[in-house]
Design an enzyme around this catalytic site. Structure first.
Site, PDB file in Angstrom:
ATOM      1  N   HIS A  60       0.842  -1.186   0.000  1.00 36.26           N
ATOM      2  CA  HIS A  60       0.000   0.000   0.000  1.00 36.26           C
ATOM      3  C   HIS A  60       0.883   1.244   0.000  1.00 36.26           C
ATOM      4  O   HIS A  60       2.067   1.181   0.357  1.00 36.26           O
ATOM      5  CB  HIS A  60      -0.917   0.002   1.223  1.00 36.26           C
ATOM      6  CG  HIS A  60      -2.026  -0.994   1.125  1.00 36.26           C
ATOM      7  ND1 HIS A  60      -3.126  -0.979   1.968  1.00 36.26           N
ATOM      8  CD2 HIS A  60      -2.227  -2.051   0.299  1.00 36.26           C
ATOM      9  CE1 HIS A  60      -3.939  -1.977   1.664  1.00 36.26           C
ATOM     10  NE2 HIS A  60      -3.417  -2.637   0.652  1.00 36.26           N
ATOM     11  N   GLU A  62       1.095   3.838   1.932  1.00 35.55           N
ATOM     12  CA  GLU A  62       1.698   4.189   3.217  1.00 35.55           C
ATOM     13  C   GLU A  62       2.901   3.307   3.528  1.00 35.55           C
ATOM     14  O   GLU A  62       3.955   3.784   3.991  1.00 35.55           O
ATOM     15  CB  GLU A  62       0.677   4.041   4.353  1.00 35.55           C
ATOM     16  CG  GLU A  62      -0.592   4.851   4.168  1.00 35.55           C
ATOM     17  CD  GLU A  62      -1.723   4.039   3.542  1.00 35.55           C
ATOM     18  OE1 GLU A  62      -2.837   4.098   4.077  1.00 35.55           O
ATOM     19  OE2 GLU A  62      -1.476   3.334   2.532  1.00 35.55           O
ATOM     20  N   CYS A  90      -6.014   1.678   6.119  1.00 33.77           N
ATOM     21  CA  CYS A  90      -6.694   0.447   6.539  1.00 33.77           C
ATOM     22  C   CYS A  90      -6.086  -0.051   7.850  1.00 33.77           C
ATOM     23  O   CYS A  90      -5.165   0.560   8.407  1.00 33.77           O
ATOM     24  CB  CYS A  90      -6.558  -0.617   5.455  1.00 33.77           C
ATOM     25  SG  CYS A  90      -4.856  -1.158   5.203  1.00 33.77           S
ATOM     26  N   CYS A  93      -2.253  -0.762   7.527  1.00 33.75           N
ATOM     27  CA  CYS A  93      -1.419   0.434   7.457  1.00 33.75           C
ATOM     28  C   CYS A  93      -1.460   1.233   8.756  1.00 33.75           C
ATOM     29  O   CYS A  93      -0.445   1.793   9.184  1.00 33.75           O
ATOM     30  CB  CYS A  93      -1.849   1.303   6.277  1.00 33.75           C
ATOM     31  SG  CYS A  93      -1.525   0.534   4.670  1.00 33.75           S
TER      32      CYS A  93
END
Length: 346
Positions: A60, A62, A90, A93
């Protein structure tokens, strides 16, 4: 003016860099989410969604940005670092943000399906967890949400791969020449000579962008553009390094994105030392001819900040006409931008 205004403007500037990263993800067919890590007031790392391309469920935006920042700082703890991300993180993360000891989190659009900062759960507010960073949501949420909605709407409209756009093989690979200029297809080798030109702060006073984070960052960006096609075949990325025919000096770059529906976007960025010589219009005219004759483009779009009179004059000189911003078919227009359109002969 309140004391909070300068900090708000700085947050917006960093979030716009994250939005630029999100567009990198979109160009690769990934969900458009981008992130940047800021340390001592400067961006030290960037990231965008790459789980599909990297075959990595943890890739992801991040995570990508935090990995890069940790490597740069030589520490898995990112103390005194702030993270800006275009979508509410999410659970995965958010947990990584807490483990990294991020000082402050700023996110854009809320995620009602997987958001872990208040939308579905709020891990930042769990008292039994041993670290809580300051979290601020809603920064440039409209722009972030519009980018996501555009992506998913396009994915719903997308036909089978066999029906992907059939761009000519040489599109974007030809060197273009004008009376004074050479436009070379952009490759990673152009990153170093263009870095001084693109680092000129004067360029960014009138456009919604920031200078390259580093030479490595620019090199990786240009490497991605070398493919000249999005993975799904729906877009052609056309980018040229603009050079002076006489001196061979690098003057800037010009980029166009051609979409499957015979539509294109175009932007030109020349060093401020060369403004006022008509070079942007000269380079733009060469690319417009390439779009019309080689790509079958029927309409070209551009956006300009309302206070950028120089760019507006270039648009007029190239035959673009101002149109209602609501007609803009793509996603990169910021609130308040002027939108220009030009039809090309079929």
């Amino acid at each position: 003016m309140s004391e909070a205004d300068p900090g708000m403007r700085l947050d917006e500037a960093f979030m716009r860099l994250a939005l630029d990263q999100a567009r990198n993800a979109q160009a690769l067919g990934e969900v458009p989410v981008g992130a940047v890590v800021v340390y001592e007031g400067r961006v030290i790392a960037t990231g965008y969604n790459q789980p599909i391309g990297a075959s990595d469920p943890t890739a992801h935006a991040e995570i990508q940005a935090m990995r890069q920042a940790a490597e740069l700082l030589g520490n898995y703890r990112l103390v005194n670092c702030d993270l800006y991300v275009t979508l509410e993180p999410c659970v995965m993360c958010t947990g990584a943000i807490q483990h990294a000891r991020i000082r402050r989190l700023v996110w854009g659009a809320a995620d009602p399906k997987t958001g872990a900062c208040g939308s579905v759960v709020d891990l930042m507010a769990q008292p039994r967890l041993n670290h809580h960073c300051q979290a601020v949501g809603g920064m440039l949420a409209e722009e972030s949400s519009r980018l996501l909605k555009s992506f998913f709407a396009e994915r719903r409209r997308r036909r089978q791969p066999a029906d992907a756009a059939r761009f000519p093989e040489m599109l974007g690979r030809r060197t273009l020449r004008t009376q004074r200029l050479i436009l070379e297809p952009l490759v990673s080798a152009h990153a170093e000579p263009l870095m001084p030109v693109l680092s000129d702060p004067t360029l960014y006073r009138l456009i919604e962008d920031e200078p390259p984070v580093s030479l490595d960052w620019l090199n990786l960006r240009y490497q991605a553009l070398e493919r000249r096609r999005s993975p799904d075949g729906r877009c052609a990325w056309l980018s040229w390094a603009v050079r002076d025919q006489g001196s061979s000096d690098y003057l800037g770059c010009l980029q166009a994105t051609v979409h499957a529906g015979h539509s294109a976007e175009m932007t030109c960025l020349l060093g401020s030392a060369h403004w006022g010589r008509g070079l942007s219009a000269e380079a733009g005219a060469a690319v417009l001819e390439e779009l019309a004759t080689q790509a079958g483009v029927r309409e070209v779009w551009a956006t300009v900040r309302p206070d950028n009179g120089r760019a507006t004059a270039v648009m007029v000189r190239l035959g673009f006409e101002p149109v209602d911003p609501d007609r803009y078919p793509h996603d990169s227009a910021s609130a308040g931008d002027l939108v220009f359109r030009r039809e090309l002969a079929g």
